[in-house]
Design a protein around this motif. Structure first.
Motif, PDB file in Angstrom:
ATOM      1  N   SER A 136     -17.043   8.291  -9.437  1.00 42.23           N
ATOM      2  CA  SER A 136     -16.066   7.440  -8.744  1.00 42.23           C
ATOM      3  C   SER A 136     -16.727   6.210  -8.146  1.00 42.23           C
ATOM      4  O   SER A 136     -16.187   5.094  -8.223  1.00 42.23           O
ATOM      5  N   GLN A 218     -10.300   4.646  -3.018  1.00 46.98           N
ATOM      6  CA  GLN A 218     -10.089   5.795  -3.896  1.00 46.98           C
ATOM      7  C   GLN A 218     -11.408   6.446  -4.290  1.00 46.98           C
ATOM      8  O   GLN A 218     -11.486   7.660  -4.447  1.00 46.98           O
ATOM      9  N   LEU A 223     -12.723  11.421  -8.173  1.00 49.37           N
ATOM     10  CA  LEU A 223     -11.943  11.048  -9.357  1.00 49.37           C
ATOM     11  C   LEU A 223     -10.477  11.381  -9.213  1.00 49.37           C
ATOM     12  O   LEU A 223      -9.618  10.736  -9.812  1.00 49.37           O
ATOM     13  N   ALA A 224     -10.154  12.430  -8.463  1.00 50.00           N
ATOM     14  CA  ALA A 224      -8.760  12.846  -8.340  1.00 50.00           C
ATOM     15  C   ALA A 224      -7.906  11.780  -7.674  1.00 50.00           C
ATOM     16  O   ALA A 224      -6.690  11.716  -7.899  1.00 50.00           O
ATOM     17  N   PRO A 227      -6.658   6.026 -10.110  1.00 49.19           N
ATOM     18  CA  PRO A 227      -5.535   5.907 -11.045  1.00 49.19           C
ATOM     19  C   PRO A 227      -5.871   6.557 -12.380  1.00 49.19           C
ATOM     20  O   PRO A 227      -7.036   6.796 -12.690  1.00 49.19           O
ATOM     21  N   ASP A 228      -4.833   6.815 -13.181  1.00 48.11           N
ATOM     22  CA  ASP A 228      -5.066   7.423 -14.485  1.00 48.11           C
ATOM     23  C   ASP A 228      -5.770   6.437 -15.413  1.00 48.11           C
ATOM     24  O   ASP A 228      -5.861   5.237 -15.129  1.00 48.11           O
ATOM     25  N   THR A 229      -6.267   6.966 -16.528  1.00 48.01           N
ATOM     26  CA  THR A 229      -7.079   6.168 -17.446  1.00 48.01           C
ATOM     27  C   THR A 229      -6.329   4.954 -17.979  1.00 48.01           C
ATOM     28  O   THR A 229      -6.876   3.846 -18.051  1.00 48.01           O
ATOM     29  N   MET A 230      -5.069   5.132 -18.334  1.00 49.23           N
ATOM     30  CA  MET A 230      -4.287   4.013 -18.870  1.00 49.23           C
ATOM     31  C   MET A 230      -4.123   2.913 -17.827  1.00 49.23           C
ATOM     32  O   MET A 230      -4.217   1.718 -18.152  1.00 49.23           O
ATOM     33  N   SER A 231      -3.891   3.288 -16.576  1.00 49.28           N
ATOM     34  CA  SER A 231      -3.751   2.287 -15.518  1.00 49.28           C
ATOM     35  C   SER A 231      -5.053   1.520 -15.325  1.00 49.28           C
ATOM     36  O   SER A 231      -5.049   0.300 -15.123  1.00 49.28           O
TER      37      SER A 231
END
Length: 259
Positions: A136, A218, A223-224, A227-231
């Motif tokens: 992170s 964040q 990692l939780a 944001p998600d990978t696509m974001s």
């Protein structure tokens, strides 16, 4: 565009910035972290680990911002004020190559700065046995580099047609507003004044949304919390497109200027 000339110009910019001792800021960063390790337990006996995680990233971001703005605004503006731009454009070097070469040189400085400060930061965490999410924090450092790259493009664009002082002030303003454009947009919806709403919407559209490239908060939670990978991919693409657009504007304005 001749990329050989661009690389040569970028390396010259890199050496020039290093000669200006701008990278001594790395030593300053290490001293700040050392002082924080000594002083934070005095103010927060139970939460000093969490505070040090936040503090290290915040100072890294602030010092990187200072370098990005002052180096970025001076890359072209300094050549114009000293009239050395006349020598540069007289050579077999296009104005677009001058802009891109200067920008890549600044990126090399920022990359070295961020990598070195990240290594120092992780070293302090390891020395103090502070638990930290490695992936992170590294991702936050990468996005910090992208954010500073965009700010450097803003500073260069403003430095092409304004004075160094004004370009510096405007770039700081863009950074501040760019980190709060979403909040301003939400506040405008609560306002009954339509003019305020139009102004804030215009700022949101025109100015870069720098909060997309800010993962400091964040990263501290692992990692939780990211944001998600696509974001993340979309945010990277957003930053790259905005940077390319700014450089294109800088090239266009610089190409129209007469010296």
């Amino acid at each position: 565009m001749n990329f050989g000339r661009v690389i040569v110009l970028a390396s010259n910019v890199f050496r020039e910035v290093v000669r200006d001792r701008i990278l001594y800021i790395i030593g300053f960063y290490a001293l700040i972290l050392a002082a924080a390790l000594l002083l934070l337990p005095e103010f927060a006996a139970t939460t000093e680990d969490k505070m040090f995680l936040d503090f290290g990233l915040a100072v890294m971001s602030f010092l990187g911002l200072i370098v990005a703005i002052f180096v970025g605004t001076g890359l072209i503006n300094k050549e114009i004020e000293k009239r050395t731009v006349l020598l540069l454009i007289a050579k077999p070097l296009s104005r677009s190559e001058l802009i891109v070469g200067k920008y890549f040189g600044a990126l090399a400085v920022l990359a070295l700065l961020i990598v070195t400060m990240t290594v120092i930061y992780l070293g302090f965490l390891q020395f103090r046995n502070i638990p930290y999410p490695v992936a992170s924090l590294l991702l936050a450092a990468i996005f910090l580099f992208l954010q500073l790259s965009l700010i450097t493009a803003v500073a260069m664009t403003l430095g092409v047609f304004t004075s160094s002082l004004l370009a510096t002030a405007l770039t700081f303003a863009v950074y501040l507003v760019g980190n709060f454009t979403k909040d301003l947009l939400q506040l405008s919806r609560l306002s009954s004044n339509p003019s305020i709403g139009r102004i804030t919407q215009a700022l949101y559209v025109v100015l870069p949304d720098l909060s997309r490239l800010d993962l400091k908060n964040q990263a501290v939670y692992g990692l939780a919390a990211l944001p998600d990978t696509m974001s993340l991919i979309l945010n990277v693409v957003y930053g790259l497109i905005y940077t390319i657009l700014l450089l294109a504007i800088a090239i266009f304005i610089f190409s129209q200027r007469e010296f």
